[in-house]
Design an enzyme around this catalytic site. Sequence first.
Site, PDB file in Angstrom:
ATOM      1  N   ASN A  13       9.981  -7.675   7.676  1.00  0.00           N
ATOM      2  CA  ASN A  13       8.588  -9.226   7.089  1.00  0.00           C
ATOM      3  C   ASN A  13       9.102 -10.277   8.370  1.00  0.00           C
ATOM      4  OD1 ASN A  13       6.918 -10.172   4.586  1.00  0.00           O
ATOM      5  ND2 ASN A  13       6.143  -9.673   6.800  1.00  0.00           N
ATOM      6  N   ASN A  67       0.145 -18.035   6.014  1.00  0.00           N
ATOM      7  CA  ASN A  67      -0.031 -17.227   6.964  1.00  0.00           C
ATOM      8  C   ASN A  67      -0.662 -17.235   8.497  1.00  0.00           C
ATOM      9  OD1 ASN A  67      -0.542 -15.055   4.558  1.00  0.00           O
ATOM     10  ND2 ASN A  67      -2.196 -16.165   4.127  1.00  0.00           N
ATOM     11  N   CYS A  76       5.190 -15.731  -0.745  1.00  0.00           N
ATOM     12  CA  CYS A  76       5.515 -14.379  -0.057  1.00  0.00           C
ATOM     13  C   CYS A  76       6.670 -14.035  -0.076  1.00  0.00           C
ATOM     14  CB  CYS A  76       5.498 -15.062   1.468  1.00  0.00           C
ATOM     15  SG  CYS A  76       6.583 -14.047   2.177  1.00  0.00           S
ATOM     16  N   ASN A 172      -4.049  -8.635  -1.175  1.00  0.00           N
ATOM     17  CA  ASN A 172      -3.359  -7.245  -0.665  1.00  0.00           C
ATOM     18  C   ASN A 172      -3.104  -6.081  -0.871  1.00  0.00           C
ATOM     19  OD1 ASN A 172      -1.788  -9.008   0.755  1.00  0.00           O
ATOM     20  ND2 ASN A 172      -1.687 -10.281  -1.189  1.00  0.00           N
ATOM     21  N   ARG A 191      -4.006  -9.478   3.629  1.00  0.00           N
ATOM     22  CA  ARG A 191      -4.373 -10.268   4.064  1.00  0.00           C
ATOM     23  C   ARG A 191      -3.985 -11.395   4.509  1.00  0.00           C
ATOM     24  NH1 ARG A 191      -6.384 -14.140  -1.744  1.00  0.00           N
ATOM     25  NH2 ARG A 191      -3.932 -14.425  -1.733  1.00  0.00           N
ATOM     26  N   CYS A 200       5.745  -6.462   2.151  1.00  0.00           N
ATOM     27  CA  CYS A 200       5.435  -7.685   1.890  1.00  0.00           C
ATOM     28  C   CYS A 200       6.368  -7.582   0.211  1.00  0.00           C
ATOM     29  CB  CYS A 200       4.473  -6.692   1.249  1.00  0.00           C
ATOM     30  SG  CYS A 200       3.534  -8.038   0.581  1.00  0.00           S
ATOM     31  N   GLY A 201       7.092  -8.833   0.251  1.00  0.00           N
ATOM     32  CA  GLY A 201       7.903  -8.931  -1.311  1.00  0.00           C
ATOM     33  C   GLY A 201       7.007  -8.892  -2.204  1.00  0.00           C
TER      34      GLY A 201
END
Length: 261
Positions: A13, A67, A76, A172, A191, A200-201
């Site tokens: 990421n 984003n 995030c 998401n 998203r 994705c954390g």
Amino acid sequence: MTLTFYKYQGTGNDFVIIDNRDAILSKNDTKLFARLCDRKFGIGADGLMLLELPRDEEDDFTMVYFNADGNESSMCGNGGRCLVAFAAFLGVIKDKATFTAIDGKHKAEIKDGLVHLQMQNVSEIEKYDTHLFLDTGSPHHVAMVEDLANYDVENKGRAIRKGAPYFEAGSNVNFVEKKSDNEFAVRTYERGVENETLSCGTGVTAVALSMHTTKLTNDQEIDIHTQGGRLKVTFQKNGNGYKNIFLIGPAEQVFKGEITW
């Protein structure tokens, strides 16, 4: 104007990070942030973060996250871990941090090369026949699937992200496969990125809590395999929800550079 930036990644990421303690950038410059994240015409990243001065005396810094589409986003998790590593690189912190993000205050610690980020408590998890929904700083749809390696994450994730009941605000979407009693694999459609990301954390956190609440695991220390690497989530059950939630994993500086616009 020439801008100094840093590129960080946490299990694939990836983020553009800028030291904005001198307020060199306006948080309203969404077109610039989108351009910097563009993989063809900019630096390329899943998102962009500004490290800013703390807003109260308890904090070491403030996290502002955008984003890849340039819009300011919800929390995030991997970004938060990378920003903690960046703060240590700058000398803002040593090995412990307290900072405020869009979803509130977070604590973190760097131990044995891994960043342990405390996430917000989760008070409720919604259960449906086909999936679960919860907010771990960002909204997440969690569904079990078979043959995850060959699953059409991009198209199926996009359809769920924009469909009922999420619509334009979106969610998401995480697709999960069990590997062992305390190990799960996940692929996530994000998203704002509008595509699958390698990790994705907040999604990994949502998956760990979902697997526990559905009794697919009884452990409170869960290993999650993402496309970009492995993360760990630890937590404590708290009534219908969870507390003391930590997202644990690596965060690495990839390079430093300058860009002119």
